[in-house]
Motif scaffolding. Sequence first.
Motif, PDB file in Angstrom:
ATOM      1  N   ALA A 145      37.773  45.218  29.795  1.00 18.59           N
ATOM      2  CA  ALA A 145      38.085  43.801  30.142  1.00 18.59           C
ATOM      3  C   ALA A 145      38.462  42.955  28.961  1.00 18.59           C
ATOM      4  O   ALA A 145      39.180  43.405  28.005  1.00 18.59           O
ATOM      5  CB  ALA A 145      37.121  43.174  31.021  1.00 18.59           C
ATOM      6  N   SER A 146      37.660  41.864  28.991  1.00 22.65           N
ATOM      7  CA  SER A 146      38.207  40.856  27.728  1.00 22.65           C
ATOM      8  C   SER A 146      37.412  39.633  27.984  1.00 22.65           C
ATOM      9  O   SER A 146      36.885  39.246  29.116  1.00 22.65           O
ATOM     10  CB  SER A 146      39.749  40.398  27.858  1.00 22.65           C
ATOM     11  N   ILE A 147      37.183  39.057  26.746  1.00 20.76           N
ATOM     12  CA  ILE A 147      36.645  37.574  26.948  1.00 20.76           C
ATOM     13  C   ILE A 147      37.366  36.617  27.884  1.00 20.76           C
ATOM     14  O   ILE A 147      36.802  35.872  28.459  1.00 20.76           O
ATOM     15  CB  ILE A 147      36.459  37.168  25.259  1.00 20.76           C
ATOM     16  N   GLY A 148      38.780  37.095  27.970  1.00 17.37           N
ATOM     17  CA  GLY A 148      39.631  36.213  28.801  1.00 17.37           C
ATOM     18  C   GLY A 148      39.156  36.406  30.177  1.00 17.37           C
ATOM     19  O   GLY A 148      39.787  35.503  30.972  1.00 17.37           O
ATOM     20  N   GLY A 149      38.493  37.367  30.493  1.00 21.79           N
ATOM     21  CA  GLY A 149      37.934  37.565  31.844  1.00 21.79           C
ATOM     22  C   GLY A 149      36.852  36.613  32.139  1.00 21.79           C
ATOM     23  O   GLY A 149      36.454  36.419  33.337  1.00 21.79           O
ATOM     24  N   LYS A 150      35.915  36.466  31.236  1.00 22.06           N
ATOM     25  CA  LYS A 150      34.697  35.488  31.392  1.00 22.06           C
ATOM     26  C   LYS A 150      35.252  34.023  31.263  1.00 22.06           C
ATOM     27  O   LYS A 150      34.594  33.302  32.108  1.00 22.06           O
ATOM     28  CB  LYS A 150      33.803  35.828  30.272  1.00 22.06           C
ATOM     29  N   GLU A 151      36.029  33.945  30.183  1.00 22.18           N
ATOM     30  CA  GLU A 151      36.389  32.686  29.907  1.00 22.18           C
ATOM     31  C   GLU A 151      37.855  32.439  29.807  1.00 22.18           C
ATOM     32  O   GLU A 151      38.407  32.388  28.622  1.00 22.18           O
ATOM     33  CB  GLU A 151      35.635  32.037  28.735  1.00 22.18           C
ATOM     34  N   PRO A 152      38.305  32.565  30.914  1.00 22.40           N
ATOM     35  CA  PRO A 152      40.089  32.448  30.958  1.00 22.40           C
ATOM     36  C   PRO A 152      40.723  31.158  30.131  1.00 22.40           C
ATOM     37  O   PRO A 152      40.035  30.253  30.283  1.00 22.40           O
ATOM     38  CB  PRO A 152      40.319  32.530  32.316  1.00 22.40           C
ATOM     39  N   VAL A 153      41.658  31.317  29.580  1.00 21.15           N
ATOM     40  CA  VAL A 153      42.177  30.319  28.637  1.00 21.15           C
ATOM     41  C   VAL A 153      43.644  29.881  29.140  1.00 21.15           C
ATOM     42  O   VAL A 153      44.411  30.608  29.905  1.00 21.15           O
ATOM     43  CB  VAL A 153      42.338  30.637  26.978  1.00 21.15           C
ATOM     44  N   PRO A 154      44.071  28.701  28.960  1.00 23.21           N
ATOM     45  CA  PRO A 154      45.231  28.255  29.376  1.00 23.21           C
ATOM     46  C   PRO A 154      46.463  28.779  29.058  1.00 23.21           C
ATOM     47  O   PRO A 154      46.564  29.473  27.871  1.00 23.21           O
ATOM     48  CB  PRO A 154      45.494  26.732  28.871  1.00 23.21           C
ATOM     49  N   GLY A 155      47.626  28.972  29.880  1.00 19.94           N
ATOM     50  CA  GLY A 155      48.863  29.849  29.170  1.00 19.94           C
ATOM     51  C   GLY A 155      48.903  31.529  29.533  1.00 19.94           C
ATOM     52  O   GLY A 155      50.004  31.769  29.508  1.00 19.94           O
ATOM     53  N   ILE A 156      47.728  31.849  30.126  1.00 17.08           N
ATOM     54  CA  ILE A 156      47.994  33.398  30.219  1.00 17.08           C
ATOM     55  C   ILE A 156      47.211  33.629  31.546  1.00 17.08           C
ATOM     56  O   ILE A 156      46.172  34.186  31.638  1.00 17.08           O
ATOM     57  CB  ILE A 156      47.169  34.092  29.071  1.00 17.08           C
ATOM     58  N   CYS A 157      47.597  32.856  32.484  1.00 17.14           N
ATOM     59  CA  CYS A 157      46.748  33.000  33.718  1.00 17.14           C
ATOM     60  C   CYS A 157      46.798  34.510  34.495  1.00 17.14           C
ATOM     61  O   CYS A 157      45.698  34.739  35.011  1.00 17.14           O
ATOM     62  CB  CYS A 157      47.478  31.971  35.071  1.00 17.14           C
ATOM     63  N   ALA A 158      47.801  35.035  34.390  1.00 20.08           N
ATOM     64  CA  ALA A 158      47.810  36.462  34.715  1.00 20.08           C
ATOM     65  C   ALA A 158      46.929  37.473  34.346  1.00 20.08           C
ATOM     66  O   ALA A 158      46.118  38.212  34.943  1.00 20.08           O
ATOM     67  CB  ALA A 158      49.360  36.999  35.069  1.00 20.08           C
ATOM     68  N   TYR A 159      46.852  37.183  32.850  1.00 22.48           N
ATOM     69  CA  TYR A 159      45.759  38.073  32.065  1.00 22.48           C
ATOM     70  C   TYR A 159      44.321  37.655  32.430  1.00 22.48           C
ATOM     71  O   TYR A 159      43.624  38.484  32.712  1.00 22.48           O
ATOM     72  CB  TYR A 159      46.100  37.733  30.759  1.00 22.48           C
ATOM     73  N   GLY A 160      44.173  36.384  32.439  1.00 24.02           N
ATOM     74  CA  GLY A 160      42.730  35.908  32.838  1.00 24.02           C
ATOM     75  C   GLY A 160      42.409  36.360  34.266  1.00 24.02           C
ATOM     76  O   GLY A 160      40.946  36.868  34.374  1.00 24.02           O
ATOM     77  N   ALA A 161      43.324  36.261  34.991  1.00 20.16           N
ATOM     78  CA  ALA A 161      43.006  36.620  36.569  1.00 20.16           C
ATOM     79  C   ALA A 161      42.690  38.194  36.559  1.00 20.16           C
ATOM     80  O   ALA A 161      41.699  38.680  37.278  1.00 20.16           O
ATOM     81  CB  ALA A 161      44.001  36.280  37.445  1.00 20.16           C
ATOM     82  N   ALA A 162      43.435  39.062  35.933  1.00 23.63           N
ATOM     83  CA  ALA A 162      43.345  40.352  35.912  1.00 23.63           C
ATOM     84  C   ALA A 162      42.042  40.830  35.293  1.00 23.63           C
ATOM     85  O   ALA A 162      41.403  41.591  35.700  1.00 23.63           O
ATOM     86  CB  ALA A 162      44.604  41.022  35.347  1.00 23.63           C
TER      87      ALA A 162
END
Length: 246
Positions: A139-156
Amino acid sequence: MAGRFDGQVAIVTGGARGLGLAIARRLAAEGAAVVIWDLDLTGFDADKTSFRPASAVKVDVTVPEAVTAAMDDVRSSFGRIDVMVNNAGITGPVAPVEQYRLEDWLRVLALDLTAVFLCCRACIPHMKAQGYGRIVNVASIGGKEPVPGICAYGAAKAGVIGFTKSIARELAGSGVLANCIAPAMVETALLGQMTPRFVEESRNKIPLGRFITAEEVAAAAAFAASPECSFATGFTFDVSGGRATY
């Protein structure tokens, strides 16, 4: 440490380069017969990487039929499947949601989330039949704390975490455990897909003040994939340099 995976067969998606290569090399160093799946094997050089997989196969993990056929081939060739590491992924473009193209959204979700589902769906019957298995979803820290600009990555990546929790409960008692690892941004070629400003802002969010190395992520993945990980399932192992503390 060597021998932790003796006699085991591990599949690593996206294993020809970057983070996947580091994970594959770590598992092999500890005794696993590692099968690499990657859409592009042209840049893989076993001599340069100091790692020779048991097999390297071109597989598009977003295609259900390709995943099923490749999984059946591993089972017939090696007799078992002990470890499934779902690592293949892309970040996608950096853009505000109102400018984010649908085709980019679908492409990111296909590889970062749907492919994880397809690979898990294909390996689980084999693992359940043998009464043992370890699934590690990157997964990614972006899955715990999604950041602006990469909405699809954070959602995935958030989806990967939720999906892993779900299948872990389904598999409880079967001998098959499923966990995630959630790294902060890794020093790989994926950084080239992002703007310099985005990269710098991401670094500044990490209390340890640097990006994690692929080898550090591989160490965490190796534990989650090992027999030593015997009482954790549905968990997300944090390797974010202190960015997430939950």
